[in-house]
Design a protein around this motif. Structure first.
Motif, PDB file in Angstrom:
ATOM      1  N   ILE A 242       4.299   1.748  -8.291  1.00  0.00           N
ATOM      2  CA  ILE A 242       4.776   2.612  -7.219  1.00  0.00           C
ATOM      3  C   ILE A 242       4.038   2.304  -5.919  1.00  0.00           C
ATOM      4  CG2 ILE A 242       5.302   4.450  -8.878  1.00  0.00           C
ATOM      5  CD1 ILE A 242       2.789   5.930  -7.679  1.00  0.00           C
ATOM      6  N   GLY A 243       4.474   2.928  -4.846  1.00  0.00           N
ATOM      7  CA  GLY A 243       3.791   2.843  -3.567  1.00  0.00           C
ATOM      8  C   GLY A 243       4.568   3.597  -2.513  1.00  0.00           C
TER       9      GLY A 243
ATOM     10  N   PHE B 272      -0.360   0.721  -8.102  1.00  0.00           N
ATOM     11  CA  PHE B 272       0.079   0.859  -6.717  1.00  0.00           C
ATOM     12  C   PHE B 272       0.344  -0.547  -6.205  1.00  0.00           C
ATOM     13  CE2 PHE B 272      -0.164   1.661  -2.159  1.00  0.00           C
ATOM     14  CZ  PHE B 272       0.362   2.949  -2.023  1.00  0.00           C
ATOM     15  N   HIS B 273       1.576  -0.801  -5.754  1.00  0.00           N
ATOM     16  CA  HIS B 273       1.980  -2.159  -5.418  1.00  0.00           C
ATOM     17  C   HIS B 273       1.492  -2.570  -4.025  1.00  0.00           C
ATOM     18  CE1 HIS B 273       5.112  -0.304  -3.073  1.00  0.00           C
ATOM     19  NE2 HIS B 273       5.848   0.058  -4.114  1.00  0.00           N
TER      20      HIS B 273
ATOM     21  N   LEU C 248      -2.326  -3.594  -6.671  1.00  0.00           N
ATOM     22  CA  LEU C 248      -1.926  -4.978  -6.466  1.00  0.00           C
ATOM     23  C   LEU C 248      -2.064  -5.302  -4.981  1.00  0.00           C
ATOM     24  CD1 LEU C 248      -0.543  -7.627  -7.406  1.00  0.00           C
ATOM     25  CD2 LEU C 248       1.653  -6.477  -7.008  1.00  0.00           C
ATOM     26  N   THR C 249      -2.746  -6.407  -4.672  1.00  0.00           N
ATOM     27  CA  THR C 249      -2.986  -6.715  -3.268  1.00  0.00           C
ATOM     28  C   THR C 249      -3.179  -8.209  -3.046  1.00  0.00           C
ATOM     29  OG1 THR C 249      -4.481  -6.325  -1.386  1.00  0.00           O
ATOM     30  CG2 THR C 249      -5.472  -6.278  -3.572  1.00  0.00           C
ATOM     31  N   SER C 250      -2.757  -8.661  -1.875  1.00  0.00           N
ATOM     32  CA  SER C 250      -3.064 -10.019  -1.427  1.00  0.00           C
ATOM     33  C   SER C 250      -4.262 -10.009  -0.489  1.00  0.00           C
ATOM     34  CB  SER C 250      -1.850 -10.632  -0.708  1.00  0.00           C
ATOM     35  OG  SER C 250      -1.582  -9.921   0.488  1.00  0.00           O
ATOM     36  N   GLY C 251      -4.962  -8.886  -0.433  1.00  0.00           N
ATOM     37  CA  GLY C 251      -6.080  -8.777   0.509  1.00  0.00           C
ATOM     38  C   GLY C 251      -5.607  -8.627   1.939  1.00  0.00           C
TER      39      GLY C 251
ATOM     40  N   PRO D 271      -5.267  -9.145  -7.782  1.00  0.00           N
ATOM     41  CA  PRO D 271      -4.696  -9.958  -6.721  1.00  0.00           C
ATOM     42  C   PRO D 271      -3.327 -10.496  -7.089  1.00  0.00           C
ATOM     43  CG  PRO D 271      -6.374 -11.199  -7.887  1.00  0.00           C
ATOM     44  CD  PRO D 271      -6.392  -9.812  -8.460  1.00  0.00           C
ATOM     45  N   GLY D 272      -2.465 -10.596  -6.090  1.00  0.00           N
ATOM     46  CA  GLY D 272      -1.145 -11.170  -6.281  1.00  0.00           C
ATOM     47  C   GLY D 272      -0.584 -11.620  -4.948  1.00  0.00           C
ATOM     48  N   GLY D 273       0.040 -12.808  -4.968  1.00  0.00           N
ATOM     49  CA  GLY D 273       0.632 -13.355  -3.755  1.00  0.00           C
ATOM     50  C   GLY D 273       0.159 -14.774  -3.534  1.00  0.00           C
ATOM     51  N   GLY D 274       1.005 -15.749  -3.865  1.00  0.00           N
ATOM     52  CA  GLY D 274       0.658 -17.140  -3.625  1.00  0.00           C
ATOM     53  C   GLY D 274      -0.296 -17.739  -4.632  1.00  0.00           C
TER      54      GLY D 274
END
Length: 250
Positions: free
Chosen positions: A94-95, A122-123, A148-151, A178-181
């Motif tokens: 969710i978010g 939390f996305h 979940l975060t790409s920073g 972490p997530g993204g790339g």
């Protein structure tokens, strides 16, 4: 170090590919081009029936775009959560944010209440918050299990300094994922620089449509679009490559 691997998928076959590759969890979405929105309850049920080992967390997001939701959208998300919970999902993603870029606490409280005993992530709405440190503390206080975060950068590699700081501040209160790339080429560096215990990535590859008859004149979306007769599918082989590059799992 033991790692938990979560794969972003958009259907049942993709979840099965993740399971075959040895992933621990999937985030089940629709419309990955939009960043992921709520899949149909039929897709959720079919996926849960098909997999046997991988855990299924379902994104709850009614549309693409920002994360500021009107009362009708919030009501829809509550209902979606109740339905995926009844279907047997293991968690929800969710978010929700305020226009000022803070976590929308009242909305999140409603969604968390609807989730009951399900795991709550939390996305990447987190990456649009004005103050990530304040947002992290709010999520801890809400009882969210992971973020979940790409920073707050275009990819995890660029956001690694912030992610490492969030991991330090989070301690054992919340998982920073972490997530993204994330790829097989950079996962080792990401893990070394952040110290995370869970990681999220997609493993998509292009595959031609099975359509024999093809009409190349019309198209089914807006001007910014993928080719009608090309699919993106989740690759078990690519998942395995990333996991092998990342090292041990649990």
């Amino acid at each position: 170090m033991s790692l938990t691997y979560e794969i972003c998928v958009d259907g049942t076959e993709a979840a099965l590919a993740a399971e075959r590759a040895g992933a621990h969890r999937v985030e089940l979405c629709a419309a990955l081009f939009e960043g992921g929105i709520t899949p149909t309850i039929g897709t959720v049920a079919a996926t849960l029936e098909a997999v046997s080992r991988v855990r299924v967390h379902v994104i709850i997001r009614p549309r693409g775009g920002d994360f500021i939701f009107d009362p009708h959208e919030v009501a829809a998300m509550e209902r979606d959560i109740r339905e995926v919970r009844a279907a047997g999902a293991h968690g929800v993603v969710i978010g929700a944010l305020t226009p000022e870029g803070t976590v929308d606490r009242p909305v999140c409280e409603r969604l968390i209440a609807a989730a009951g005993d399900l795991a709550v992530t939390f996305h990447r709405a987190f990456d649009m918050t004005a103050d990530p440190y304040q947002a992290l503390e709010t999520l801890v206080d809400l009882g969210v299990h992971r973020v979940l975060t790409s920073g707050q950068e275009v990819s995890v590699l660029e956001g690694a300094p912030l992610i490492a700081e969030l991991v330090r501040l989070a301690g054992d209160r919340i998982v920073v994922m972490p997530g993204g790339g994330v790829t097989e080429r950079n996962i080792g560096r990401i893990l070394a620089e952040t110290g995370v215990s869970e990681i999220h990535f997609a493993a998509l590859t292009d595959e031609p449509s099975p359509a024999v008859h093809r009409n190349l004149r019309p198209f089914m979306g807006g001007e910014l679009r993928r080719p009608e007769y090309l699919r993106q599918v989740t690759s078990a082989g690519l998942i395995s490559e990333v996991m092998q590059a990342g090292g041990s799992s649990r």
